[in-house]
Design an enzyme around this catalytic site. Structure first.
Site, PDB file in Angstrom:
ATOM      1  N   ARG A 125       0.866  -1.184   0.000  1.00 54.98           N
ATOM      2  CA  ARG A 125       0.000   0.000   0.000  1.00 54.98           C
ATOM      3  C   ARG A 125       0.899   1.229   0.000  1.00 54.98           C
ATOM      4  O   ARG A 125       1.714   1.391   0.907  1.00 54.98           O
ATOM      5  CB  ARG A 125      -0.913   0.012   1.219  1.00 54.98           C
ATOM      6  CG  ARG A 125      -2.159   0.923   1.035  1.00 54.98           C
ATOM      7  CD  ARG A 125      -2.936   1.090   2.329  1.00 54.98           C
ATOM      8  NE  ARG A 125      -2.146   1.797   3.290  1.00 54.98           N
ATOM      9  CZ  ARG A 125      -2.014   1.457   4.578  1.00 54.98           C
ATOM     10  NH1 ARG A 125      -2.665   0.431   5.073  1.00 54.98           N
ATOM     11  NH2 ARG A 125      -1.232   2.152   5.381  1.00 54.98           N
ATOM     12  N   GLU A 144       5.027   6.910   2.426  1.00 58.27           N
ATOM     13  CA  GLU A 144       5.835   5.683   2.484  1.00 58.27           C
ATOM     14  C   GLU A 144       5.114   4.611   1.688  1.00 58.27           C
ATOM     15  O   GLU A 144       3.952   4.777   1.295  1.00 58.27           O
ATOM     16  CB  GLU A 144       5.992   5.204   3.935  1.00 58.27           C
ATOM     17  CG  GLU A 144       4.665   4.820   4.560  1.00 58.27           C
ATOM     18  CD  GLU A 144       4.777   3.830   5.722  1.00 58.27           C
ATOM     19  OE1 GLU A 144       5.835   3.228   5.927  1.00 58.27           O
ATOM     20  OE2 GLU A 144       3.761   3.658   6.416  1.00 58.27           O
ATOM     21  N   ASN A 146       4.135   0.521   2.160  1.00 55.14           N
ATOM     22  CA  ASN A 146       4.108  -0.590   3.111  1.00 55.14           C
ATOM     23  C   ASN A 146       4.153  -1.885   2.324  1.00 55.14           C
ATOM     24  O   ASN A 146       3.239  -2.163   1.543  1.00 55.14           O
ATOM     25  CB  ASN A 146       2.817  -0.549   3.929  1.00 55.14           C
ATOM     26  CG  ASN A 146       2.661   0.774   4.658  1.00 55.14           C
ATOM     27  OD1 ASN A 146       3.267   0.984   5.694  1.00 55.14           O
ATOM     28  ND2 ASN A 146       1.864   1.675   4.102  1.00 55.14           N
ATOM     29  N   SER A 151      -2.723  -2.972   5.954  1.00 59.21           N
ATOM     30  CA  SER A 151      -4.043  -3.373   6.451  1.00 59.21           C
ATOM     31  C   SER A 151      -5.161  -2.434   6.018  1.00 59.21           C
ATOM     32  O   SER A 151      -4.935  -1.446   5.326  1.00 59.21           O
ATOM     33  CB  SER A 151      -4.000  -3.497   7.975  1.00 59.21           C
ATOM     34  OG  SER A 151      -3.602  -2.274   8.524  1.00 59.21           O
ATOM     35  N   LYS A 305      12.404   2.431   5.311  1.00 60.59           N
ATOM     36  CA  LYS A 305      12.506   3.869   5.079  1.00 60.59           C
ATOM     37  C   LYS A 305      13.863   4.214   4.466  1.00 60.59           C
ATOM     38  O   LYS A 305      13.973   5.140   3.674  1.00 60.59           O
ATOM     39  CB  LYS A 305      12.298   4.607   6.409  1.00 60.59           C
ATOM     40  CG  LYS A 305      11.028   4.143   7.165  1.00 60.59           C
ATOM     41  CD  LYS A 305       9.908   5.039   7.028  1.00 60.59           C
ATOM     42  CE  LYS A 305       8.607   4.760   7.734  1.00 60.59           C
ATOM     43  NZ  LYS A 305       8.014   3.484   7.947  1.00 60.59           N
ATOM     44  N   LYS A 364      12.697   9.945  10.761  1.00 62.41           N
ATOM     45  CA  LYS A 364      12.062   8.617  10.789  1.00 62.41           C
ATOM     46  C   LYS A 364      13.053   7.489  11.053  1.00 62.41           C
ATOM     47  O   LYS A 364      14.018   7.330  10.313  1.00 62.41           O
ATOM     48  CB  LYS A 364      11.401   8.338   9.435  1.00 62.41           C
ATOM     49  CG  LYS A 364      10.308   9.302   9.049  1.00 62.41           C
ATOM     50  CD  LYS A 364       9.588   8.783   7.807  1.00 62.41           C
ATOM     51  CE  LYS A 364       8.386   9.640   7.491  1.00 62.41           C
ATOM     52  NZ  LYS A 364       7.589   9.042   6.403  1.00 62.41           N
ATOM     53  N   GLU A 368       7.732   0.498  11.568  1.00 62.42           N
ATOM     54  CA  GLU A 368       6.412   0.534  10.951  1.00 62.42           C
ATOM     55  C   GLU A 368       5.366   0.643  12.040  1.00 62.42           C
ATOM     56  O   GLU A 368       5.646   0.431  13.208  1.00 62.42           O
ATOM     57  CB  GLU A 368       6.166  -0.764  10.159  1.00 62.42           C
ATOM     58  CG  GLU A 368       7.190  -1.045   9.083  1.00 62.42           C
ATOM     59  CD  GLU A 368       7.194   0.002   7.990  1.00 62.42           C
ATOM     60  OE1 GLU A 368       6.125   0.547   7.688  1.00 62.42           O
ATOM     61  OE2 GLU A 368       8.270   0.281   7.442  1.00 62.42           O
ATOM     62  N   GLY A 369       4.149   0.945  11.630  1.00 61.88           N
ATOM     63  CA  GLY A 369       3.022   0.850  12.552  1.00 61.88           C
ATOM     64  C   GLY A 369       2.638   2.150  13.226  1.00 61.88           C
ATOM     65  O   GLY A 369       1.688   2.196  14.003  1.00 61.88           O
ATOM     66  N   ARG A 450      -7.524   7.520   5.108  1.00 62.78           N
ATOM     67  CA  ARG A 450      -7.520   7.623   6.573  1.00 62.78           C
ATOM     68  C   ARG A 450      -7.399   9.092   6.940  1.00 62.78           C
ATOM     69  O   ARG A 450      -6.658   9.838   6.308  1.00 62.78           O
ATOM     70  CB  ARG A 450      -6.329   6.862   7.163  1.00 62.78           C
ATOM     71  CG  ARG A 450      -6.441   5.364   7.001  1.00 62.78           C
ATOM     72  CD  ARG A 450      -5.156   4.688   7.436  1.00 62.78           C
ATOM     73  NE  ARG A 450      -4.043   5.110   6.630  1.00 62.78           N
ATOM     74  CZ  ARG A 450      -2.770   4.895   6.923  1.00 62.78           C
ATOM     75  NH1 ARG A 450      -2.446   4.265   8.029  1.00 62.78           N
ATOM     76  NH2 ARG A 450      -1.810   5.309   6.124  1.00 62.78           N
TER      77      ARG A 450
HETATM   78  P1  ADP Z   1       4.777   4.186   9.691  1.00 58.92           P
HETATM   79  O1  ADP Z   1       5.556   3.126   9.023  1.00 58.92           O
HETATM   80  O2  ADP Z   1       4.983   4.230  11.159  1.00 58.92           O
HETATM   81  O3  ADP Z   1       3.338   4.179   9.277  1.00 58.92           O
HETATM   82  P2  ADP Z   1       4.969   6.649   8.171  1.00 58.92           P
HETATM   83  O4  ADP Z   1       6.110   7.052   7.338  1.00 58.92           O
HETATM   84  O5  ADP Z   1       3.741   6.247   7.459  1.00 58.92           O
HETATM   85  O6  ADP Z   1       5.460   5.540   9.179  1.00 58.92           O
HETATM   86  O7  ADP Z   1       4.610   7.843   9.155  1.00 58.92           O
HETATM   87  C1  ADP Z   1       3.567   7.752  10.084  1.00 58.92           C
HETATM   88  C2  ADP Z   1       2.664   8.973   9.992  1.00 58.92           C
HETATM   89  O8  ADP Z   1       3.432  10.158  10.174  1.00 58.92           O
HETATM   90  C3  ADP Z   1       2.002   9.144   8.645  1.00 58.92           C
HETATM   91  O9  ADP Z   1       0.792   8.425   8.602  1.00 58.92           O
HETATM   92  C4  ADP Z   1       1.805  10.641   8.564  1.00 58.92           C
HETATM   93  O10 ADP Z   1       0.635  11.006   9.262  1.00 58.92           O
HETATM   94  C5  ADP Z   1       2.983  11.185   9.328  1.00 58.92           C
HETATM   95  N1  ADP Z   1       4.072  11.530   8.388  1.00 58.92           N
HETATM   96  C6  ADP Z   1       5.022  10.701   7.930  1.00 58.92           C
HETATM   97  N2  ADP Z   1       5.844  11.315   7.075  1.00 58.92           N
HETATM   98  C7  ADP Z   1       5.410  12.577   6.988  1.00 58.92           C
HETATM   99  C8  ADP Z   1       5.851  13.724   6.254  1.00 58.92           C
HETATM  100  N3  ADP Z   1       6.914  13.671   5.464  1.00 58.92           N
HETATM  101  N4  ADP Z   1       5.151  14.871   6.410  1.00 58.92           N
HETATM  102  C9  ADP Z   1       4.086  14.936   7.236  1.00 58.92           C
HETATM  103  N5  ADP Z   1       3.621  13.903   7.945  1.00 58.92           N
HETATM  104  C10 ADP Z   1       4.272  12.725   7.836  1.00 58.92           C
HETATM  105 MG    MG Z   2       2.501   4.692   7.511  1.00 62.68          MG
END
Ligand code: ADP
Ligand code: MG
Length: 474
Positions: A125, A144, A146, A151, A305, A364, A368-369, A450
């Site tokens: 996803r 990102e 996944n 899910s 990442k 970051k 994940e999660g 979401r």
């Molecule tokens: P995870 O693997 O924990 O889901 P993500 O990269 O999806 O990691 O980051 C988790 C959440 O953080 C995202 O759902 C988003 O809401 C926020 N986020 C992540 N990267 C960014 C970004 N570059 N700018 C703004 N918000 C971000």
């Molecule tokens: Mg995410």
């Protein structure tokens, strides 16, 4: 983004009445989660959290996200087959991140032993936000991708009739008819079914590898039921079951409880807390087997990442997808600024820039999660502490995406009804199947929207922050 429902949002009495209708519709449609207190029985369930109203999504960006999904499928698959790329890219990370290092060791061990698996199934996803530029133009930017345990493909298909019911209750019949049908669980199940068929043993089963805590079982059941509808048997097992009862025969076929397993679909195994020593041994057993793993460990590593950050380097996409300039251009258009914190001059400059202006960035780790990223003052403090240490290479830095908030109501069991400023994240599900070197399926399988209140920087639906939504294209 302005809400298409301004007039509704001003009428508190109407909101209250329609919220009750919405919750009943969600329960009827099966938008369900088990409760936090009793995550392993279905005696008492809650509705999964969702928005009262569907959120506006720009139709051109929505189409762009769909149009690039097959490219992302090809890209992830190409990375998973490129041992040198994974090795070079993750070299600095695995020195400091034990979890990635352990996954990587299994990857190397399985390759050295020789891959028994010949059919490959990817379910991913790709998540995006709509970045608002200074002139007010919106751009699709990937958050990102996944590649393991992505899910909510099941529950998201069921929010469409719920939001349709809500709009009708508000007299908005025309708007209700414009909500797009969406059924990722069917598309994902078609991929699993194809992999099962190519595995070529009609009596073999599909094994969902599930967590100890199974709150999100209904989402998984949506996919499972699609498989039973095709007369494919599905079993649910945990790592612990595999450790105790799993075995490989001479041909590395995987057996458990007297059944041969054709496909292992992981809804577990993506965070360090999913593993103890026995679970790591079970993971190794699964990876060594001939069964189709969704994903295999190389594809899981392709979703880190660190890999995402390296993909944004000039020339990398071209190297991974030779002769596919159009795909490369579509992929690159979705990338936000991503920066390596590897030791050296380039990394030093990046760290200095982030410390000087932390609100421009997100820091970051390889996790994940949800709930792991660092922002603002916390980002600055952590970077100052580790700026001269190789510890910093466990992280990547990313430009912060700035979406335009809009007002909605987030409906959660046992929570008071109240309007929130919200932002949305759009995910597109991808599914592909490869047999040997030949891609036999490559599709976009549906979407997930979401939405969360702006005060939460981070976190998904399972983390209790975001809620399910339905896109209303504008
Ligand atoms: P995870 O693997 O924990 O889901 P993500 O990269 O999806 O990691 O980051 C988790 C959440 O953080 C995202 O759902 C988003 O809401 C926020 N986020 C992540 N990267 C960014 C970004 N570059 N700018 C703004 N918000 C971000
Ligand atoms: Mg995410």
């Amino acid at each position: 983004m302005a809400s298409p429902w301004e007039s509704v949002l001003r009428d508190e009495e109407a909101v209250r009445a329609v919220a009750a209708v919405a919750v009943d519709a969600a329960l009827l449609e099966g938008v369900l989660l088990r409760t936090q207190g009793h995550p392993n029985t279905s005696d008492v369930v809650n509705f999964a959290p969702f928005t009262l109203l569907p959120s506006a999504v720009p139709s051109d960006l929505f189409e762009q996200a769909y149009a690039v999904q097959q490219d992302f499928n090809l890209l992830v698959d190409a990375i998973s087959q490129n041992k040198e790329f994974l090795e070079q890219t993750l070299a600095s990370t695995i020195k400091v991140d034990d979890f990635t290092a352990r996954l990587f060791r299994i990857h190397v061990q399985v390759l050295e032993e020789g891959l028994a698996q010949s059919v490959f199934l990817g379910i991913n996803r790709s998540d995006y936000m709509f970045d608002c530029g200074e002139d007010g133009t919106l751009a699709l930017k990937q958050i990102e991708i996944n590649t393991i345990a992505a899910s909510f493909g099941g529950l998201t298909s069921r929010t469409v009739p719920v939001h349709g019911r809500v709009l009708k209750a508000l007299g908005k019949f025309e708007e209700a008819s414009r909500l797009l049908p969406n059924n990722p669980s069917k598309g994902l199940a078609l991929g699993i079914a194809k992999a099962w068929e190519l595995y070529g043993s009609p009596s073999a089963v599909v094994m969902f590898l599930v967590e100890e805590v199974q709150r999100n079982i209904f989402d998984q059941r949506c996919i499972e039921n699609e498989l039973w509808n095709r007369n494919i048997r599905v079993i649910r097992k945990r790592f612990r079951d595999v450790f105790e009862k799993g075995s490989l025969d001479d041909a590395k076929r995987l057996h458990i409880d007297g059944q041969e397993v054709a496909v292992v679909y992981y809804r577990e195994g993506y965070v360090p807390t999913n593993y103890d020593q026995q679970n790591w041994e079970a993971r190794l057993l699964l990876e060594r087997s001939k069964a189709v793993k969704c994903p295999d460990i190389a594809t899981q590593l392709a979703g880190t990442k660190k890999v995402q950050q390296e993909l944004s380097r000039p020339g990398t996409l071209e190297r991974l997808l030779p002769g596919r300039a159009d795909a490369v251009a579509r992929l690159r258009a979705t990338f936000a600024g991503l920066y390596s914190l590897d030791m050296g001059e380039e990394g030093d400059k990046v760290v200095a820039a982030a410390i000087a202006d932390p609100d421009r960035f997100v820091l970051k780790p390889q996790r994940e999660g949800g709930g792991n990223n660092l922002y603002g003052e916390e980002l600055r403090q952590v970077l100052e502490k580790i700026r001269h240490s190789p510890e910093r290479t466990a992280y990547i830095l990313m430009d912060k995406i700035k979406p335009q908030p809009s007002v909605n109501y987030l409906l959660r069991a046992h929570s008071p009804l109240r309007a929130s400023e919200c932002i949305s994240e759009l995910g597109i599900f991808g599914v592909y199947v490869r047999q040997g070197k030949e891609m036999v399926m490559n599709k976009a399988a549906g979407h997930l929207l979401r939405t969360k209140a702006v005060e939460h920087a981070d976190g998904g639906v399972a983390a209790g922050v975001a809620v399910l939504d339905t896109p209303y294209l504008v």
